[in-house]
Design a protein around this motif. Structure first.
Motif, PDB file in Angstrom:
ATOM      1  N   ALA A 274       5.228   2.926  -3.994  1.00  0.00           N
ATOM      2  CA  ALA A 274       6.251   2.271  -3.175  1.00  0.00           C
ATOM      3  C   ALA A 274       5.979   0.790  -3.001  1.00  0.00           C
ATOM      4  O   ALA A 274       5.980   0.278  -1.902  1.00  0.00           O
TER       5      ALA A 274
ATOM      6  N   ALA B 223       6.871  -2.949  -2.842  1.00  0.00           N
ATOM      7  CA  ALA B 223       8.132  -3.504  -2.365  1.00  0.00           C
ATOM      8  C   ALA B 223       8.923  -4.141  -3.506  1.00  0.00           C
ATOM      9  O   ALA B 223       8.448  -5.040  -4.185  1.00  0.00           O
TER      10      ALA B 223
ATOM     11  N   PRO C 260      -9.473  -3.598  14.005  1.00  0.00           N
ATOM     12  CA  PRO C 260      -9.114  -4.777  13.196  1.00  0.00           C
ATOM     13  C   PRO C 260      -8.619  -4.424  11.792  1.00  0.00           C
ATOM     14  O   PRO C 260      -7.610  -4.951  11.332  1.00  0.00           O
TER      15      PRO C 260
ATOM     16  N   ARG D  13      -4.897  -5.258  10.321  1.00  0.00           N
ATOM     17  CA  ARG D  13      -4.671  -6.012   9.084  1.00  0.00           C
ATOM     18  C   ARG D  13      -3.773  -5.233   8.141  1.00  0.00           C
ATOM     19  O   ARG D  13      -2.843  -5.775   7.559  1.00  0.00           O
TER      20      ARG D  13
ATOM     21  N   ASN E 211       1.757  -7.228   4.229  1.00  0.00           N
ATOM     22  CA  ASN E 211       2.985  -7.441   3.456  1.00  0.00           C
ATOM     23  C   ASN E 211       3.879  -8.399   4.239  1.00  0.00           C
ATOM     24  O   ASN E 211       5.036  -8.114   4.506  1.00  0.00           O
TER      25      ASN E 211
ATOM     26  N   LEU F  75      11.290 -10.679   5.614  1.00  0.00           N
ATOM     27  CA  LEU F  75      12.634 -10.672   5.001  1.00  0.00           C
ATOM     28  C   LEU F  75      13.364  -9.375   5.305  1.00  0.00           C
ATOM     29  O   LEU F  75      14.540  -9.372   5.677  1.00  0.00           O
TER      30      LEU F  75
ATOM     31  N   ASP G 101       7.668  10.188   2.606  1.00  0.00           N
ATOM     32  CA  ASP G 101       7.943  10.571   1.214  1.00  0.00           C
ATOM     33  C   ASP G 101       8.161   9.342   0.345  1.00  0.00           C
ATOM     34  O   ASP G 101       7.628   9.240  -0.755  1.00  0.00           O
ATOM     35  N   LEU G 102       8.973   8.406   0.854  1.00  0.00           N
ATOM     36  CA  LEU G 102       9.300   7.228   0.048  1.00  0.00           C
ATOM     37  C   LEU G 102       8.046   6.412  -0.261  1.00  0.00           C
ATOM     38  O   LEU G 102       7.883   5.924  -1.373  1.00  0.00           O
ATOM     39  N   THR G 103       7.178   6.272   0.738  1.00  0.00           N
ATOM     40  CA  THR G 103       6.024   5.398   0.535  1.00  0.00           C
ATOM     41  C   THR G 103       4.776   6.177   0.144  1.00  0.00           C
ATOM     42  O   THR G 103       3.723   5.596  -0.052  1.00  0.00           O
ATOM     43  N   ASP G 104       4.903   7.490   0.073  1.00  0.00           N
ATOM     44  CA  ASP G 104       3.780   8.333  -0.335  1.00  0.00           C
ATOM     45  C   ASP G 104       2.550   8.117   0.532  1.00  0.00           C
ATOM     46  O   ASP G 104       1.459   7.887   0.045  1.00  0.00           O
TER      47      ASP G 104
ATOM     48  N   ILE H   3      12.981  -0.048   3.879  1.00  0.00           N
ATOM     49  CA  ILE H   3      12.115   0.224   2.731  1.00  0.00           C
ATOM     50  C   ILE H   3      12.720  -0.400   1.466  1.00  0.00           C
ATOM     51  O   ILE H   3      12.036  -1.016   0.653  1.00  0.00           O
TER      52      ILE H   3
ATOM     53  N   GLY I 235      12.134  -3.948   1.072  1.00  0.00           N
ATOM     54  CA  GLY I 235      10.749  -4.366   0.866  1.00  0.00           C
ATOM     55  C   GLY I 235       9.913  -4.350   2.125  1.00  0.00           C
ATOM     56  O   GLY I 235       8.792  -4.843   2.131  1.00  0.00           O
TER      57      GLY I 235
ATOM     58  N   ARG J  57       7.427  -2.762   4.775  1.00  0.00           N
ATOM     59  CA  ARG J  57       6.445  -1.669   4.724  1.00  0.00           C
ATOM     60  C   ARG J  57       5.626  -1.572   6.006  1.00  0.00           C
ATOM     61  O   ARG J  57       5.123  -0.520   6.335  1.00  0.00           O
TER      62      ARG J  57
END
Lengths: 283, 503
Positions: free
Chosen positions: A43, A45, B9, B13, B19, B25, B250-253, B291, B294, B296
């Motif tokens: 995933a 971006a 910490p 991060r 990201n 954005l 699911d989308l980002t596993d 998602i 972009g 995350r």
């Protein structure tokens, strides 16, 4: 716990890692395993700022991501196998008969951590793929790697020179004593000229400690020279290294608290940054 | 492991600053999409647009710090707005704010009770039904704006939909819903059209939100009024949040903490309620947009909230000029995007029971306008269908192909499979009490007795045989009834399953 594990990633330091690992493998008479870790980031971006949702958009989005990752995953694995094949050739040329190889898909530090049970020594490059051409740059994983390892780690610089003289950075602490014992009893540095450098106040107590260190090494048949100097640790060690043409430095790692490291930085990292020679870090 | 674990910490991060550019954005895109939605959902709930806008700001910002799922967007939502309509109509805004506070408390409680696990009982078809029902409700909520209006509204709505779906073919660097709103507002303003605008729908925010305690009497009567609403809001909020969480997972596993998300949702609702906002939860559509754009990390959610507030407070005069037709177009897009399109195609392949569960969830929700009831119906039906399916896995074999032993007149019955409330009838019917027998042996070593109904049925079988003068011996009882024991201590042992299954 008998293997030498060489961590390679196909970057320019991998050759040197192979050479150092082959050298250690021959000296320790231990089998060598080459480890290459790839990480297929999921995933990633891809920006589409259209902000609209079409019918079935969610399912389509997952499908797109999976497709992209599938292709990349296959490619990464192929590349990984090629990197390993290269490395195998190189260490075979150095006289390692049957090097093992392992390709893992994981985060580097975790993958090596999983394997360290079987490791006797872990060889890593000073900087990896994302290291630029700056000599002093330290790889992004290196510090956390050293921090999580319980086995000795050999940090290889960008080029390999057969070590003939090594030094131990010694401060008289229990940790330093451990480094000394390890070095004294291990066949890795047997027969090389040993130097023990202590950076501390010049007093009787410290002299006694240094003498103790000398006799411990001499008892194992090392040819030992000792020195006691004052100043900032890293500077003194570097100066001594240049003056005596030392080709390998053995030291303990990360003795201080997290807090102190956070504010002051750590001697270990500093040393890694400033050393053009291999570092043997003993936990 | 509570909220504190969020602030190591390394974790900060990773979840906040890994990201930055993408998150900023994406947060911007989401904020632009949130504004019309927050206004539209306020209108659904029957409160001023500012209630939804303040809520969206508070929820997005608080959940960024406290939620369990980085990159997920939470704000004022349709599912929650639909549950508030009656409360607002009968008791007014102050009671809604009080209900919002209580909703938050219930959700935090759910987090500490680890109710995130309860999601296991909600089958895929119920989830699909939930999403589809939500889409249909969002669409239906737009209809009042399209009834008894001039042709201008239809024209503008159609134009809006056209821009939303066609503009991305020109460029994907600008959010098409935003372009739609700008273009339609300009047209309406230039032509001086006499159509309804957001300004007609109630008060817009003109200041930053301020802390205000709901002005309701603190007594049992108040609690009695708001509790049912809070309970439904808490349940639906957590359902949609956990569902969205699994979609983003699911989308980002990646795997994230469900109970942390419950606590975070609760805290963000408490903050929203104390700053004059309505209850909200995670948003499926917006999270997917995030998602896709972009986003995350937690920074994307935080950015969405902050940008939303800045724009709203500074753009109030412009916001009030937005024609309702533009909002309707955006909301129709949201409903179309929320609908699970593949579920329609899959109905051909899925078994009937699955389809019935999904359609019942949708049907009950659309009929009652209450997602909690829809999900409850779906879960109950799914459980019944499951019980029915499992009850088929039971048969009683007897050595009936031969006559009972001439000398002893003895027959053995062997019971296999699952005996529980749904299969006892079949179990009892399998025995022949009319035979001329001296002795019957019932071998239970390959059966599982799951509940008290099954034990009672066995007693009845024994009694029936005894009444005919037949002696009954039961073997394998211990293995068979091991499953009744509700204490799960046995499951900790590696051979538990084997022992349970009687091998």
């Amino acid at each position: 716990m008998e293997k030498i594990i060489a961590c390679i990633d196909g970057s320019r330091s991998s050759h040197s890692v192979c050479d150092h690992a082959a050298w250690a493998s021959l000296r320790l008479q231990a089998p060598l395993t080459l480890l290459h870790v790839i990480k297929n980031v999921h995933a990633e971006a891809k920006a589409d700022f259209s902000g609209n949702m079409v019918l079935g958009g969610r399912e389509a989005l997952l499908e797109q991501m999976v497709e992209a990752e599938e292709t990349r995953g296959k490619l990464l694995r192929e590349q990984g196998r090629a990197v390993l094949a290269d490395a195998i050739e190189r260490v075979q040329a150095k006289g390692i008969a049957e090097p093992g190889s392992l390709l893992r898909n994981d985060r580097v530090v975790l993958a090596i951590g999983d394997m360290q049970e079987e490791a006797r020594l872990i060889v890593v490059g000073k900087q990896g793929k994302d290291g630029d051409m700056v000599e002093q740059h330290v790889g992004s994983h290196l510090e956390s790697l050293i921090r999580t390892m319980t086995r000795p780690v050999l940090v290889a610089p960008l080029a390999f020179n057969q070590p003939e003289r090594f030094m131990i950075a010694y401060d008289g602490s229990a940790a330093a004593q451990k480094v000394l014992d390890k070095v004294a009893t291990s066949p890795l540095l047997k027969g090389l000229e040993a130097h023990v450098l202590m950076v501390a106040e010049d007093n009787g107590d410290n002299r006694a400690k240094l003498d103790h260190a000398r006799s411990a090494l001499a008892a194992q048949g090392f040819d030992v020279q000792v020195a006691l100097r004052q100043g900032a640790v890293t500077d003194v060690v570097c100066a001594y290294r240049q003056e005596q043409d030392i080709q390998l430095l053995a030291m303990g790692a990360f003795g201080h608290s997290l807090l102190r490291r956070w504010f002051v930085g750590s001697t270990t990292t500093d040393m890694i940054m400033r050393s053009p020679i291999p570092l043997l870090i003993v936990r | 492991m509570g909220f504190l674990s969020l602030y190591r910490p390394a974790r900060i991060r990773r979840e906040w600053f890994s990201n930055v550019r993408g998150d900023l954005l994406a947060g911007l895109v989401v904020a632009l999409a949130l504004i019309p939605e927050a206004i539209a959902f306020s209108i659904i709930a029957g409160v001023d647009p500012k209630v939804g806008l303040y809520a969206s700001f508070c929820i997005a910002v608080v959940i960024a710090f406290t939620g369990g799922r980085p990159g997920m967007i939470s704000a004022a939502t349709a599912a929650m707005a639909l549950l508030m309509i009656t409360l607002v109509k009968e008791h007014g805004l102050e009671y809604l704010l009080a209900a919002t506070l209580l909703t938050g408390v219930l959700q935090i409680l759910a987090g500490y009770l680890r109710l995130g696990r309860v999601l296991r009982f909600i089958s895929n078809s119920v989830m699909t039904g939930f999403v589809n029902a939500l889409a249909i409700l969002i669409f239906l909520a737009q209809l009042p704006e399209l009834i008894d209006v001039t042709w201008h509204v239809y024209a503008l709505t159609a134009l809006g939909l056209g821009i939303i779906y066609l503009f991305p073919y020109l460029t994907r660097s600008l959010p098409s819903p935003l372009v739609t709103i700008v273009v339609l507002t300009l047209i309406a303003w230039a032509l001086q059209l006499d159509i309804r605008t957001v300004g007609d729908m109630g008060e817009l925010p003109d200041t930053l939100p301020v802390f205000l305690w709901p002005d309701v009497p603190l007594n049992w009567e108040t609690l009695w009024i708001i509790f049912p609403y809070s309970l439904a809001l808490a349940v639906v909020g957590l359902l949609e949040s956990l569902l969205t969480q699994s979609i983003v997972d699911d989308l980002t596993d990646t795997q994230t903490d469900r109970n942390q998300e419950c606590k975070g949702q609760g805290l963000s609702n408490i903050v929203a309620g104390s700053f004059g906002g309505m209850a909200g939860c995670a948003m499926i559509g917006q999270s997917v947009i995030n998602i896709k754009s972009g986003g995350r990390g937690r920074l994307s959610t935080f950015t969405a909230g902050v940008v939303l507030l800045i724009m709203v407070v500074f753009l109030t005069p412009l916001l009030s000029m937005i024609p309702m037709a533009a909002l309707v177009a955006v909301m129709i897009m949201v409903s179309i995007g929320t609908f699970n399109w593949s579920s329609i195609k899959n109905m051909k392949r899925h078994p009937l029971s699955t389809n019935i569960v999904m359609l019942s969830t949708v049907g009950v929700t659309v009929f009652t306008h209450n997602l909690a009831l829809g999900v409850l119906t779906g879960v109950l039906l799914a459980a019944l269908f499951f019980a029915n399916k499992v009850s088929q896995f039971m048969f009683v074999g007897a050595d009936t192909d031969e006559l009972p032993d001439e000398k002893t007149l003895h027959r053995t019955y062997r019971v296999h499979g699952q005996v529980f409330f749904a299969s006892v009838e079949k179990f009892m019917a399998a025995f022949d009490y009319r035979e001329d027998l001296d002795k019957v042996t019932i071998d239970l070593s390959r059966a599982h007795f799951w509940d008290i109904s099954s034990v009672a049925a066995l007693d009845k079988v024994v009694v029936n045989f005894r009444r005919e003068g037949t002696e009954v011996e039961i073997i394998g009882m211990n293995q068979a009834t091991a499953t009744i024991v509700d204490k799960h201590a046995v499951h900790d042992k590696p051979d538990a399953v084997d022992r349970l299954m009687g091998h």
